[in-house]
Scaffold this motif. Structure first.
Motif, PDB file in Angstrom:
ATOM      1  N   SER A 176      45.834  13.622  16.695  1.00 57.56           N
ATOM      2  CA  SER A 176      46.973  13.366  17.584  1.00 57.56           C
ATOM      3  C   SER A 176      47.307  11.882  17.729  1.00 57.56           C
ATOM      4  CB  SER A 176      46.683  13.946  18.965  1.00 57.56           C
ATOM      5  OG  SER A 176      45.527  13.346  19.533  1.00 57.56           O
ATOM      6  N   GLN A 177      46.632  11.000  16.975  1.00 57.08           N
ATOM      7  CA  GLN A 177      46.896   9.574  17.122  1.00 57.08           C
ATOM      8  C   GLN A 177      46.651   8.841  15.807  1.00 57.08           C
ATOM      9  OE1 GLN A 177      45.397   7.562  20.670  1.00 57.08           O
ATOM     10  NE2 GLN A 177      44.655   5.860  19.423  1.00 57.08           N
ATOM     11  N   LEU A 178      47.494   7.848  15.526  1.00 55.89           N
ATOM     12  CA  LEU A 178      47.313   6.971  14.374  1.00 55.89           C
ATOM     13  C   LEU A 178      47.332   5.518  14.858  1.00 55.89           C
ATOM     14  CD1 LEU A 178      49.507   8.247  11.378  1.00 55.89           C
ATOM     15  CD2 LEU A 178      47.022   7.976  11.434  1.00 55.89           C
ATOM     16  N   ASN A 179      46.420   4.708  14.320  1.00 55.93           N
ATOM     17  CA  ASN A 179      46.382   3.274  14.610  1.00 55.93           C
ATOM     18  C   ASN A 179      46.680   2.528  13.304  1.00 55.93           C
ATOM     19  OD1 ASN A 179      45.078   3.316  17.482  1.00 55.93           O
ATOM     20  ND2 ASN A 179      43.812   4.670  16.228  1.00 55.93           N
ATOM     21  N   CYS A 180      47.732   1.719  13.306  1.00 56.94           N
ATOM     22  CA  CYS A 180      48.180   1.089  12.069  1.00 56.94           C
ATOM     23  C   CYS A 180      48.426  -0.404  12.262  1.00 56.94           C
ATOM     24  CB  CYS A 180      49.480   1.736  11.582  1.00 56.94           C
ATOM     25  SG  CYS A 180      49.431   3.536  11.427  1.00 56.94           S
ATOM     26  N   ARG A 181      48.441  -1.120  11.149  1.00 52.96           N
ATOM     27  CA  ARG A 181      48.803  -2.535  11.190  1.00 52.96           C
ATOM     28  C   ARG A 181      49.276  -2.971   9.801  1.00 52.96           C
ATOM     29  NH1 ARG A 181      43.224  -2.342  11.056  1.00 52.96           N
ATOM     30  NH2 ARG A 181      42.213  -3.540   9.372  1.00 52.96           N
ATOM     31  N   ILE A 182      50.190  -3.921   9.793  1.00 55.67           N
ATOM     32  CA  ILE A 182      50.664  -4.507   8.533  1.00 55.67           C
ATOM     33  C   ILE A 182      50.856  -6.008   8.732  1.00 55.67           C
ATOM     34  CG2 ILE A 182      51.821  -2.458   7.608  1.00 55.67           C
ATOM     35  CD1 ILE A 182      54.459  -3.626   8.598  1.00 55.67           C
ATOM     36  N   ALA A 183      50.826  -6.730   7.635  1.00 53.45           N
ATOM     37  CA  ALA A 183      51.103  -8.172   7.646  1.00 53.45           C
ATOM     38  C   ALA A 183      51.774  -8.523   6.326  1.00 53.45           C
ATOM     39  CB  ALA A 183      49.817  -8.975   7.829  1.00 53.45           C
ATOM     40  N   PHE A 184      52.833  -9.326   6.396  1.00 51.01           N
ATOM     41  CA  PHE A 184      53.533  -9.727   5.180  1.00 51.01           C
ATOM     42  C   PHE A 184      54.391 -10.959   5.475  1.00 51.01           C
ATOM     43  CE2 PHE A 184      56.251  -6.738   7.429  1.00 51.01           C
ATOM     44  CZ  PHE A 184      57.517  -7.298   7.338  1.00 51.01           C
ATOM     45  N   LYS A 185      54.877 -11.579   4.407  1.00 54.56           N
ATOM     46  CA  LYS A 185      55.785 -12.716   4.524  1.00 54.56           C
ATOM     47  C   LYS A 185      57.148 -12.321   3.967  1.00 54.56           C
ATOM     48  CE  LYS A 185      52.290 -16.373   4.302  1.00 54.56           C
ATOM     49  NZ  LYS A 185      51.856 -17.630   3.596  1.00 54.56           N
ATOM     50  N   GLN A 186      58.170 -12.491   4.782  1.00 56.62           N
ATOM     51  CA  GLN A 186      59.532 -12.174   4.360  1.00 56.62           C
ATOM     52  C   GLN A 186      60.231 -13.467   3.949  1.00 56.62           C
ATOM     53  OE1 GLN A 186      61.111  -9.049   4.176  1.00 56.62           O
ATOM     54  NE2 GLN A 186      62.592 -10.295   3.058  1.00 56.62           N
ATOM     55  N   PRO A 187      60.582 -13.617   2.652  1.00 52.12           N
ATOM     56  CA  PRO A 187      61.213 -14.867   2.190  1.00 52.12           C
ATOM     57  C   PRO A 187      62.582 -15.091   2.845  1.00 52.12           C
ATOM     58  CG  PRO A 187      60.410 -13.555   0.343  1.00 52.12           C
ATOM     59  CD  PRO A 187      60.352 -12.670   1.550  1.00 52.12           C
TER      60      PRO A 187
END
Length: 234
Positions: A176-187
């Motif tokens: 019933s739950q998701l823990n997420c993360r992302i990291a990136f550089k947008q030019p």
């Protein structure tokens, strides 16, 4: 004779003071009228609706954002960490509000769902997916890219009436739950005008975030593992 002379001196002094105050007033008015008019910007991501979404109700909570960024004026940073606040170049709201409203609108368009947080509406007997988001970075750095780091939690809430249904997914409410993360550089496009390029890059960054968050919601709805680029969900 002396009284007449004093009266004349008082009159001249009063005239001088009045004239001085008029000059001062004119200077103040001129200074105010010469203040530049701020320019206002908004983040406008491009979102393509998902044709397979069965999600009808979401709840996008206010986002977390560091104090250094949570303001209406745009904030630029150099490689040494020095920040410059552009008082006359502004978002149409504070940055945290801008990000939440953009995320909410994008997810509604992407999933074909309503946001019960902003609309006050709720789907009848529909599972609700609550999204809480924290941006640790949304930094415009060296005018070359936007550094993005964001984590979010998606929680599924099942209406009590559906817990008695024959659908195994909603009976057990498994996963019933998701823990997420992302990291990136947008030019940031170096050939375009500076502010227009920054706003465009911000919109593209939010497009990627909206697509990734929506994919995690769909994965949770299907009880499938969510695989995302530049990050992880568990």
């Amino acid at each position: 004779m002396k009284n007449k002379k004093n009266h004349s001196l008082h009159s001249k002094a009063a005239t001088w003071l009045l004239g001085g105050s008029m000059v001062l007033t004119a200077v103040v008015i001129t200074a105010c009228s010469s203040s530049p008019t701020p320019n206002y910007y908004t983040i406008s991501p491009k979102v393509t609706p998902s044709v397979n979404s069965t999600i009808r109700v979401i709840e996008v909570l206010p986002v977390g954002l560091p104090d250094r960024l949570d303001r209406a004026p745009l904030v630029l940073q150099d490689s040494n960490g020095k920040s410059t606040v552009l008082d006359n170049e502004r978002w149409t709201s504070t940055m945290s509000t801008q990000l939440r409203d953009t995320l909410s609108a994008g997810l509604q368009q992407k999933l074909g769902a309503i946001d019960s947080y902003s609309s006050g509406l709720a789907g009848n007997n529909q599972p609700l997916y609550r999204v809480s988001t924290d941006f640790s970075h949304f930094d415009i750095v060296d005018k070359s890219n936007i550094n993005v780091a964001v984590s979010w939690v998606v929680k599924r809430q099942i209406p009590p009436t559906q817990l008695q249904s024959s659908n195994a997914k909603v009976i057990t409410n498994a996963g019933s739950q998701l823990n997420c993360r992302i990291a990136f550089k947008q030019p940031i496009d170096q050939k375009a005008k500076k502010l227009e390029a920054i706003v465009s890059a911000s919109s593209e960054a939010m497009s990627q975030i909206i697509n990734t968050v929506s994919a995690s919601i769909v994965a949770l709805d299907s009880n499938k593992k969510s695989v995302i680029n530049n990050g992880v969900c568990s």
